[in-house]
Write a protein that holds these residues in place. Sequence first.
Motif, PDB file in Angstrom:
ATOM      1  N   TRP A 195      -7.983   1.578  -7.483  1.00  0.00           N
ATOM      2  CA  TRP A 195      -8.928   2.120  -6.513  1.00  0.00           C
ATOM      3  C   TRP A 195      -8.477   3.514  -6.099  1.00  0.00           C
ATOM      4  CZ3 TRP A 195      -6.543   3.463  -2.030  1.00  0.00           C
ATOM      5  CH2 TRP A 195      -5.364   2.811  -1.708  1.00  0.00           C
ATOM      6  N   TRP A 206     -13.755   2.309  -7.331  1.00  0.00           N
ATOM      7  CA  TRP A 206     -13.094   1.056  -7.686  1.00  0.00           C
ATOM      8  C   TRP A 206     -13.227   0.820  -9.186  1.00  0.00           C
ATOM      9  CZ3 TRP A 206     -14.850  -3.281  -3.723  1.00  0.00           C
ATOM     10  CH2 TRP A 206     -14.326  -2.982  -2.459  1.00  0.00           C
ATOM     11  N   VAL A 210     -11.378  -4.683  -9.402  1.00  0.00           N
ATOM     12  CA  VAL A 210     -11.383  -4.754  -7.933  1.00  0.00           C
ATOM     13  C   VAL A 210     -12.673  -5.421  -7.456  1.00  0.00           C
ATOM     14  CG1 VAL A 210     -11.302  -3.415  -5.803  1.00  0.00           C
ATOM     15  CG2 VAL A 210      -9.885  -2.728  -7.737  1.00  0.00           C
ATOM     16  N   LEU A 239      -1.644  -3.588   7.200  1.00  0.00           N
ATOM     17  CA  LEU A 239      -2.254  -2.689   6.220  1.00  0.00           C
ATOM     18  C   LEU A 239      -2.784  -1.427   6.888  1.00  0.00           C
ATOM     19  CD1 LEU A 239      -3.108  -2.161   3.323  1.00  0.00           C
ATOM     20  CD2 LEU A 239      -5.231  -3.421   3.770  1.00  0.00           C
ATOM     21  N   ASP A 254       3.550  -1.144  -0.485  1.00  0.00           N
ATOM     22  CA  ASP A 254       3.484  -2.233  -1.458  1.00  0.00           C
ATOM     23  C   ASP A 254       3.657  -3.531  -0.673  1.00  0.00           C
ATOM     24  OD1 ASP A 254       3.734  -4.091  -3.455  1.00  0.00           O
ATOM     25  OD2 ASP A 254       5.119  -2.914  -4.678  1.00  0.00           O
ATOM     26  N   ARG A 270      -1.905  -8.500  -3.955  1.00  0.00           N
ATOM     27  CA  ARG A 270      -0.839  -7.512  -3.757  1.00  0.00           C
ATOM     28  C   ARG A 270      -1.473  -6.130  -3.734  1.00  0.00           C
ATOM     29  NH1 ARG A 270       4.336  -6.311  -7.792  1.00  0.00           N
ATOM     30  NH2 ARG A 270       5.250  -4.617  -6.559  1.00  0.00           N
ATOM     31  N   SER A 271      -1.259  -5.393  -2.672  1.00  0.00           N
ATOM     32  CA  SER A 271      -1.865  -4.070  -2.490  1.00  0.00           C
ATOM     33  C   SER A 271      -0.786  -2.995  -2.520  1.00  0.00           C
ATOM     34  CB  SER A 271      -2.625  -4.001  -1.165  1.00  0.00           C
ATOM     35  OG  SER A 271      -3.077  -2.680  -0.897  1.00  0.00           O
ATOM     36  N   THR A 272      -1.018  -1.946  -3.331  1.00  0.00           N
ATOM     37  CA  THR A 272      -0.124  -0.792  -3.367  1.00  0.00           C
ATOM     38  C   THR A 272      -0.939   0.471  -3.148  1.00  0.00           C
ATOM     39  OG1 THR A 272      -0.316  -0.446  -5.763  1.00  0.00           O
ATOM     40  CG2 THR A 272       1.387  -1.979  -5.003  1.00  0.00           C
ATOM     41  N   LEU A 290      -4.792  -3.118  -6.818  1.00  0.00           N
ATOM     42  CA  LEU A 290      -5.026  -4.387  -6.131  1.00  0.00           C
ATOM     43  C   LEU A 290      -4.886  -5.487  -7.180  1.00  0.00           C
ATOM     44  CD1 LEU A 290      -5.872  -5.494  -3.299  1.00  0.00           C
ATOM     45  CD2 LEU A 290      -8.173  -5.745  -4.266  1.00  0.00           C
TER      46      LEU A 290
END
Length: 533
Positions: A195, A206, A210, A239, A254, A270-272, A290
């Motif tokens: 993203w 996106w 995603v 977040l 992360d 898991r979001s980075t 994501l």
Amino acid sequence: MKPSPVSDPDSELGTLICGRNGVASNQEASFGEQFSEFFSGILHTEDWPPRWYCGNWSDFHGWLYILSDLGIWAAYFAIPLLMLNVLYKRKDIPFHGIYLLFVAFILLCGITHLMDAVIFWWPAYRLSALIRLVTAVVSVFTIYALYKILPSVFSLRSVSELEAEIRKRHIVEEKLAASEFLLSEAGKISRVGGWEIDLITRAKTWSQTVYDIFELPYEYSIDHYNPIKQVQPPYRDTLKKAIRAAILTGLDWDMELTIVTAEGKTIWVRSTGKVLYDPNGKKVKILGTLMDIDRYKTNEIALSQSLELTTQHIQQLKNFTHILSHNIRNHASNMVLISSLVETEALDEYNAALFFKMKNVSDGLNATLEDLSQAIKIKENPVRSEVISFREITEKVLDIFESDLKVNNVKVEQIYETERISFPHIYLESILTNLISNAIKYRNPDKNATIVLRTYRNEQLKTVMECRDNGLGIDLELHGNKIFGLYKTFHERKDAHGVGLFLTKTQIESQGGQIQVESQPGKGSVFKIIFNE
């Protein structure tokens, strides 16, 4: 059409004008007078007759000249119009200025030919001369401008070069499309999407994965969609803080969190995120990934719960073992104590024999419990390591066996390629004691007994201590899987208990090391202690 024939006086006047009779009078005037006369009479035609009467023109010759000039003028007029149309429709064509100069040059050339045809009826020679002058000036400027751009023109690629470039780009585009397809498919399989947020325009982008993770259709407009609202507490605030920190300070993030999809499912992701900067150091974009980790996270939680339950069971077993060991040892000690108080002389022969058997069983039970207790203590309470010298510890142990070595004529050779090791000294003493004791105990009576103690580093650069003897050896094919078992003996000796190698292996493994054995009956044994520093 051709003008009507003139009378003889007019013919004579035409001859005088077209001839050289008037040259002297014009040359007597000054340049300024001539210049003024030229522009003041730019449209006057009294000084010349029409071209039809200046010379001996036949109809064919005259009209051939006129029609040719008109044809050239028409072409020279059409070409600039076409060029202007091209420039209007293709604004990407380079060198617009040169094109416009050529338009003016061609158009003026056409006008000179038109004037040549018109002069057959309207002898405006002064106007024709002025048009030719303008044409000459524009021609010179065109030549100069063309000369200036020649290096740029020569640097332009040829058609063949452009075709080759197009073919190369087509191949690259095909490879890129294939790579994008593979990347997209890999993202779908691994459930990892990308993203991007433009910090200037606030535009969002996106990847398809995603959309799949949020369970949204690909055509869904995300301009006004806020994915942070789909994050469940308490991860939502975490977040938000991470995104705010990224915008303000450029910090990456992360983290693992849970979201609610458009279908109402709660899943782990898991979001980075990472900030991108322009050449001036300004933050322009945030991009990240994501990843759907719901399956792995669910398994991890289940495994954690299982591990916690297993740990509780192990602790319960330990407690039970301690209680059982304590109670049994108390009873065994009491039995030993009571048996020591019995006066065996007062017993008859039969009861005395039974008593001695009972006493042996009691002593054996007590010894077994002591050995098990020691092994449990080693596993539960490993001793802290320290840097020690192989040579010093070995010499200390050899001093203990000095008399046994002399009596049995055992030769000991020491080779130290590695001098020191980080290991509990009490364990190393115990290990050396057991190995040297076994080498002496199980020596081959038909040979001069030798023991070789050697330290070195193996191919994995780990420290190894090796104890090699030429004693009786062990049949590993028969006893290999139980050589380090508790109370396992392999030779008929009354003083063999089968505890030493078991304790040695327990002590080594408590420090993360391992023990290996090589042995053949009648040839001796090699024990290798591989330390884990």
